[in-house]
Design a protein around this motif. Structure first.
Motif, PDB file in Angstrom:
ATOM      1  N   ILE A 125       0.841  -1.202   0.000  1.00 31.91           N
ATOM      2  CA  ILE A 125       0.000   0.000   0.000  1.00 31.91           C
ATOM      3  C   ILE A 125       0.877   1.254   0.000  1.00 31.91           C
ATOM      4  O   ILE A 125       1.786   1.388   0.814  1.00 31.91           O
ATOM      5  CB  ILE A 125      -0.925   0.009   1.226  1.00 31.91           C
ATOM      6  CG1 ILE A 125      -1.855  -1.201   1.197  1.00 31.91           C
ATOM      7  CG2 ILE A 125      -1.743   1.305   1.282  1.00 31.91           C
ATOM      8  CD1 ILE A 125      -2.538  -1.474   2.519  1.00 31.91           C
ATOM      9  N   SER A 126       0.571   2.168  -0.906  1.00 28.77           N
ATOM     10  CA  SER A 126       1.283   3.448  -0.918  1.00 28.77           C
ATOM     11  C   SER A 126       0.366   4.621  -0.616  1.00 28.77           C
ATOM     12  O   SER A 126       0.827   5.674  -0.196  1.00 28.77           O
ATOM     13  CB  SER A 126       1.981   3.669  -2.266  1.00 28.77           C
ATOM     14  OG  SER A 126       1.073   3.603  -3.333  1.00 28.77           O
ATOM     15  N   CYS A 127      -0.951   4.448  -0.819  1.00 30.80           N
ATOM     16  CA  CYS A 127      -1.884   5.529  -0.535  1.00 30.80           C
ATOM     17  C   CYS A 127      -3.244   4.954  -0.159  1.00 30.80           C
ATOM     18  O   CYS A 127      -3.716   3.996  -0.783  1.00 30.80           O
ATOM     19  CB  CYS A 127      -2.035   6.444  -1.760  1.00 30.80           C
ATOM     20  SG  CYS A 127      -2.973   7.959  -1.462  1.00 30.80           S
ATOM     21  N   ALA A 128      -3.870   5.525   0.865  1.00 28.33           N
ATOM     22  CA  ALA A 128      -5.214   5.115   1.292  1.00 28.33           C
ATOM     23  C   ALA A 128      -5.976   6.357   1.717  1.00 28.33           C
ATOM     24  O   ALA A 128      -5.462   7.179   2.478  1.00 28.33           O
ATOM     25  CB  ALA A 128      -5.130   4.120   2.450  1.00 28.33           C
ATOM     26  N   ARG A 129      -7.193   6.514   1.214  1.00 28.07           N
ATOM     27  CA  ARG A 129      -7.997   7.698   1.491  1.00 28.07           C
ATOM     28  C   ARG A 129      -9.461   7.314   1.720  1.00 28.07           C
ATOM     29  O   ARG A 129     -10.008   6.470   1.015  1.00 28.07           O
ATOM     30  CB  ARG A 129      -7.940   8.683   0.322  1.00 28.07           C
ATOM     31  CG  ARG A 129      -6.566   9.288   0.072  1.00 28.07           C
ATOM     32  CD  ARG A 129      -6.251  10.341   1.098  1.00 28.07           C
ATOM     33  NE  ARG A 129      -4.948  10.964   0.852  1.00 28.07           N
ATOM     34  CZ  ARG A 129      -3.818  10.586   1.425  1.00 28.07           C
ATOM     35  NH1 ARG A 129      -3.826   9.577   2.299  1.00 28.07           N
ATOM     36  NH2 ARG A 129      -2.688  11.210   1.161  1.00 28.07           N
ATOM     37  N   PHE A 130     -10.093   7.976   2.687  1.00 27.06           N
ATOM     38  CA  PHE A 130     -11.534   7.836   2.867  1.00 27.06           C
ATOM     39  C   PHE A 130     -12.255   8.598   1.760  1.00 27.06           C
ATOM     40  O   PHE A 130     -11.804   9.660   1.316  1.00 27.06           O
ATOM     41  CB  PHE A 130     -11.972   8.425   4.213  1.00 27.06           C
ATOM     42  CG  PHE A 130     -11.605   7.604   5.412  1.00 27.06           C
ATOM     43  CD1 PHE A 130     -12.213   6.384   5.654  1.00 27.06           C
ATOM     44  CD2 PHE A 130     -10.644   8.063   6.304  1.00 27.06           C
ATOM     45  CE1 PHE A 130     -11.883   5.629   6.769  1.00 27.06           C
ATOM     46  CE2 PHE A 130     -10.310   7.321   7.429  1.00 27.06           C
ATOM     47  CZ  PHE A 130     -10.931   6.092   7.657  1.00 27.06           C
ATOM     48  N   THR A 131     -13.381   8.067   1.322  1.00 27.53           N
ATOM     49  CA  THR A 131     -14.233   8.845   0.434  1.00 27.53           C
ATOM     50  C   THR A 131     -14.855   9.985   1.237  1.00 27.53           C
ATOM     51  O   THR A 131     -14.888   9.953   2.469  1.00 27.53           O
ATOM     52  CB  THR A 131     -15.332   7.972  -0.184  1.00 27.53           C
ATOM     53  OG1 THR A 131     -16.055   7.304   0.870  1.00 27.53           O
ATOM     54  CG2 THR A 131     -14.737   6.923  -1.123  1.00 27.53           C
ATOM     55  N   THR A 132     -15.367  10.979   0.540  1.00 30.49           N
ATOM     56  CA  THR A 132     -15.879  12.176   1.216  1.00 30.49           C
ATOM     57  C   THR A 132     -17.028  11.869   2.167  1.00 30.49           C
ATOM     58  O   THR A 132     -17.143  12.472   3.239  1.00 30.49           O
ATOM     59  CB  THR A 132     -16.336  13.210   0.173  1.00 30.49           C
ATOM     60  OG1 THR A 132     -15.253  13.465  -0.728  1.00 30.49           O
ATOM     61  CG2 THR A 132     -16.737  14.516   0.833  1.00 30.49           C
TER      62      THR A 132
END
Length: 382
Positions: A125-132
């Motif tokens: 994993i290099s990037c993880a983001r919550f949706t808005t």
């Protein structure tokens, strides 16, 4: 290649265990009920209250900050923290590391109990983001041209293959617009590819003169700011899909990061030499060479992360190339807080950082596997 997901428990068992655990330890915890309901009071997690307005101003010099329990405690710290983010409307933080693990933790500053663990096999994993809306998170890897979306209500993980129309691109990082409509990834030769954040379908591309190193959106998502490898900053009209203006970042040879304050008063840029410039956004459209309000020389290695807090009073800056290369800036006075970083804290090389919804907490992930949590005591709420 076969990839699969393994959650800590099944959804039904997980939900029951979570609720039983918190009732036993804390009494009834309404946010622990993860069942999807129409009633807004029973959403995915406990929703956060309104920000407690301060009548006094944040003062310069030193900041009232407390070190909380490490978010990576009791976990495998052999993998570096590659991505860290607070949930957009719940008292939860997500910590992802290079060992393919994603942890969701309750944020209380003392126990920070694990809510859920997700493992994605063969997917560094290099990037993880919550949706808005906070109901899902998206995970990408520098190694592959596909990513995953995870629904935290159903526990379902979907693999998304990027559109074949796209030229070569890099999924080491991606960016989501604040309105929840767009997902931006960097392409080859300066291309900026824009996808639908909901359907993940390719929409269109913009192009800079060199590789994109940073992306920032205005709060209403009508403008996008991008920083290039050659030190140029582009300002885009998102609705018209065109460049409004571009300017040279003063003294920058290679751009590495960019951040816009929520107030839209300040734009911060970072370079490979550790220099951070802060601009008054009202002056940017009138000149190809605007002068910064302030040039910060506190760090000496490449800036890898810039982040303003929710009230636009603080700018956090970090470099992942040197231990303890982390500073907090008091924006009103354009000065660094003297007591950050704290020498008692095992800061390591800061690889990811974020502020909670109302700036009550700040988290800094590091290459050594630590995910430090801090309480910013000036702010009265999460």
């Amino acid at each position: 290649m076969l990839s699969y997901v393994k959650t800590k428990t099944t959804y039904e068992k997980y939900s029951k265990e979570l609720k039983d655990k918190f009732v036993y330890v804390h009494g009834t915890a309404s946010w622990a009920d993860l069942r999807k309901k129409d009633d807004d009071s029973d959403e995915i997690l406990k929703r956060v209250g309104n920000f407690i307005v301060k009548t006094d101003d944040l003062t310069k010099g030193t900041i009232d900050i407390s070190i909380c329990k490490n978010l990576a405690s009791n976990l495998d710290q052999s993998g570096s923290v590659t991505s860290l983010e607070f949930h957009p409307n719940a008292q939860v933080v997500m910590v992802a590391n290079s060992k393919r693990n994603i942890f969701l933790r309750q944020v209380d500053g003392t126990k920070n109990l694990i809510i859920q663990k997700v493992l994605i096999n063969d997917f560094p994993i290099s990037c993880a983001r919550f949706t808005t809306d906070g109901d899902q998170f998206i995970v990408s890897s520098y190694r592959y041209q596909h990513f995953y979306t995870y629904d935290m209500i159903s526990g379902k993980m979907d693999k998304v293959q990027c559109d074949r129309k796209l030229s070569k691109f890099n999924l080491e990082k991606f960016h989501l617009s604040p309105d929840g409509r767009l997902m931006v990834i960097s392409g080859k030769d300066g291309y900026i590819h824009v996808l639908s954040a909901k359907t993940k379908e390719f929409l269109y591309s913009n192009k800079m003169n060199s590789t994109v190193r940073g992306v920032a959106f205005s709060p209403d998502a009508t403008r996008m700011y991008t920083h290039s490898d050659e030190g140029e900053v582009y300002i885009w009209d998102v609705r018209q899909k065109e460049c409004l203006h571009k300017f040279y970042d003063e003294g920058c040879i290679h751009g590495t990061a960019i951040a816009l304050a929520r107030s839209e008063q300040y734009l911060a840029t970072g370079s490979d030499t550790g220099v951070v410039n802060i601009y008054d956004t009202s002056s940017l459209l009138s000149s190809p060479t605007p002068s910064p309000l302030k040039i910060f020389l506190n760090l000496t290695t490449a800036i890898t992360d810039l982040k303003f807090n929710s009230s636009s009073e603080i700018l956090a800056m970090a470099s992942a190339e040197k231990p303890a290369a982390f500073r907090l800036i008091h924006c009103s006075s354009m000065s660094a807080f003297k007591n950050v970083p704290d020498p008692k804290c095992k800061m390591g090389c800061a690889s990811s950082l974020d502020f909670s919804l109302n700036s009550g907490f700040m988290a800094v992930g590091a290459k050594n596997g630590y995910a430090n949590l801090f309480r910013l005591n000036y702010y009265g709420n999460y």
